[in-house]
Design a protein around this motif. Structure first.
Motif, mmCIF file in Angstrom:
data_model
loop_
_atom_site.group_PDB
_atom_site.id
_atom_site.type_symbol
_atom_site.label_atom_id
_atom_site.label_comp_id
_atom_site.label_asym_id
_atom_site.label_seq_id
_atom_site.Cartn_x
_atom_site.Cartn_y
_atom_site.Cartn_z
ATOM 1 N N ASN A 14 16.172 28.035 26.582
ATOM 2 C CA ASN A 14 15.904 28.440 25.322
ATOM 3 C C ASN A 14 16.337 27.657 24.058
ATOM 4 O O ASN A 14 17.629 27.846 23.687
ATOM 5 C CB ASN A 14 16.338 30.027 25.028
ATOM 6 N N GLU A 15 15.706 26.713 23.441
ATOM 7 C CA GLU A 15 15.964 25.954 22.465
ATOM 8 C C GLU A 15 16.175 26.637 21.187
ATOM 9 O O GLU A 15 16.757 25.854 20.230
ATOM 10 C CB GLU A 15 14.987 24.497 22.353
ATOM 11 N N LYS A 16 15.571 27.695 21.041
ATOM 12 C CA LYS A 16 15.835 28.550 19.800
ATOM 13 C C LYS A 16 16.890 29.484 19.895
ATOM 14 O O LYS A 16 17.247 29.946 18.932
ATOM 15 C CB LYS A 16 14.658 29.303 19.458
ATOM 16 N N ALA A 17 17.858 29.300 21.003
ATOM 17 C CA ALA A 17 18.769 30.289 20.894
ATOM 18 C C ALA A 17 20.061 30.123 19.916
ATOM 19 O O ALA A 17 20.104 28.723 19.751
ATOM 20 C CB ALA A 17 19.372 30.294 22.398
ATOM 21 N N ILE A 18 20.465 30.968 19.310
ATOM 22 C CA ILE A 18 21.491 30.908 18.365
ATOM 23 C C ILE A 18 22.969 30.882 19.005
ATOM 24 O O ILE A 18 22.999 31.860 19.806
ATOM 25 C CB ILE A 18 21.386 31.785 17.277
ATOM 26 N N VAL A 19 23.828 29.863 18.908
ATOM 27 C CA VAL A 19 25.156 29.983 19.408
ATOM 28 C C VAL A 19 26.058 30.049 18.627
ATOM 29 O O VAL A 19 26.057 29.303 17.432
ATOM 30 C CB VAL A 19 25.111 28.590 20.269
ATOM 31 N N ASN A 20 27.098 30.958 18.673
ATOM 32 C CA ASN A 20 28.260 30.975 18.076
ATOM 33 C C ASN A 20 29.381 29.890 18.515
ATOM 34 O O ASN A 20 29.887 30.035 19.666
ATOM 35 C CB ASN A 20 28.847 32.265 18.315
ATOM 36 N N ILE A 21 29.678 29.249 17.563
ATOM 37 C CA ILE A 21 30.523 27.993 17.624
ATOM 38 C C ILE A 21 31.926 28.130 16.882
ATOM 39 O O ILE A 21 31.630 28.236 15.699
ATOM 40 C CB ILE A 21 29.515 26.680 17.480
ATOM 41 N N ALA A 22 32.913 27.441 17.386
ATOM 42 C CA ALA A 22 34.092 27.085 16.838
ATOM 43 C C ALA A 22 34.330 25.660 16.575
ATOM 44 O O ALA A 22 34.083 24.989 17.336
ATOM 45 C CB ALA A 22 35.529 27.883 17.491
ATOM 46 N N VAL A 23 34.449 25.427 15.245
ATOM 47 C CA VAL A 23 35.050 23.891 15.127
ATOM 48 C C VAL A 23 36.177 23.938 14.720
ATOM 49 O O VAL A 23 36.730 24.375 13.781
ATOM 50 C CB VAL A 23 33.949 23.323 13.651
ATOM 51 N N LEU A 24 36.828 22.748 15.212
ATOM 52 C CA LEU A 24 38.283 22.439 14.955
ATOM 53 C C LEU A 24 38.234 21.129 14.774
ATOM 54 O O LEU A 24 37.944 20.031 15.578
ATOM 55 C CB LEU A 24 39.234 22.586 16.217
ATOM 56 N N THR A 25 38.844 20.471 13.715
ATOM 57 C CA THR A 25 39.258 19.102 13.144
ATOM 58 C C THR A 25 40.618 19.059 13.630
ATOM 59 O O THR A 25 41.709 19.999 13.244
ATOM 60 C CB THR A 25 39.181 18.975 11.821
ATOM 61 N N ILE A 26 41.084 18.026 14.513
ATOM 62 C CA ILE A 26 42.474 17.730 14.945
ATOM 63 C C ILE A 26 42.809 16.544 14.122
ATOM 64 O O ILE A 26 42.341 15.298 14.107
ATOM 65 C CB ILE A 26 42.526 17.271 16.430
ATOM 66 N N SER A 27 43.679 16.764 13.184
ATOM 67 C CA SER A 27 44.103 15.828 12.250
ATOM 68 C C SER A 27 45.514 16.114 11.501
ATOM 69 O O SER A 27 45.695 17.170 11.102
ATOM 70 C CB SER A 27 43.203 15.601 11.089
ATOM 71 N N ASP A 28 46.343 14.846 11.109
ATOM 72 C CA ASP A 28 47.578 15.394 10.502
ATOM 73 C C ASP A 28 47.248 14.940 8.979
ATOM 74 O O ASP A 28 48.313 15.434 8.259
ATOM 75 C CB ASP A 28 48.557 14.200 10.787
ATOM 76 N N THR A 29 46.368 14.730 8.584
ATOM 77 C CA THR A 29 46.059 14.225 7.274
ATOM 78 C C THR A 29 44.946 14.919 6.554
ATOM 79 O O THR A 29 44.785 14.754 5.383
ATOM 80 C CB THR A 29 45.824 12.598 7.169
#
Length: 164
Positions: free
Chosen positions: A5-20
């Protein structure tokens, strides 16, 4: 060919890994969120964390306990400096690794940046029935990974992980 199902909505967590990076200058995190929202996916969680193995591990484990989160996308910390430890933190955590993700990412990157593509330690796999993608922190790398690999497949990955 698997249909999904290409129309499926997905719940996503985004993490940026950075010291700056900060919320104001996290161009890669902003790009990931924007591309996800264009496809109507839900950015359930967004956070910038330091490039520290224990912190990356505990944050990812915590997000993988959240029933709302289906996919985690981590950007940054994939290079070869001493501070780049995302690969080390996540590769040991994965239940299963998707070898093709890193291979394809490096192959696609090669056409854009040449042999420096081999320095990327992009990786994907699953942990606790969650899809996890780890990509470099540059905007070009994020755009490539998101448009060519993650957005076209994340619904299928979630479906695969939910099959019994």
């Amino acid at each position: 060919m698997h249909k999904h199902n290409e129309k499926a909505i997905v719940n996503i967590a985004v993490l940026t890994i950075s010291d700056t990076r900060t919320v104001e200058n996290d161009e890669s995190g902003k790009l990931i969120k924007s591309l996800l929202e264009e496809q109507n996916h839900i950015v359930h969680h967004y956070q910038i964390i330091k490039d520290e193995k224990a912190l990356i591990d505990s944050t990812v484990r915590s997000l993988c306990e959240d029933d709302e989160v289906q996919v985690l996308i981590l950007t940054g910390g994939t290079g070869f400096t001493r501070r780049d430890v995302t690969y080390e933190a996540i590769s040991k955590l994965l239940d299963k690794e998707m070898q093709g993700f890193g291979e394809l990412f490096r192959s696609l990157s090669y056409t854009e940046i040449g042999p420096k593509a081999m320095f990327s330690r992009a990786i994907a796999g699953s942990f606790n029935d969650k899809a996890i993608y780890i990509i470099p922190g540059s905007k070009n790398a994020v755009n490539l990974a998101m448009t060519k690999l993650i957005l076209p497949t994340c619904q299928h990955f979630v479906e695969e992980l939910n099959r019994q």
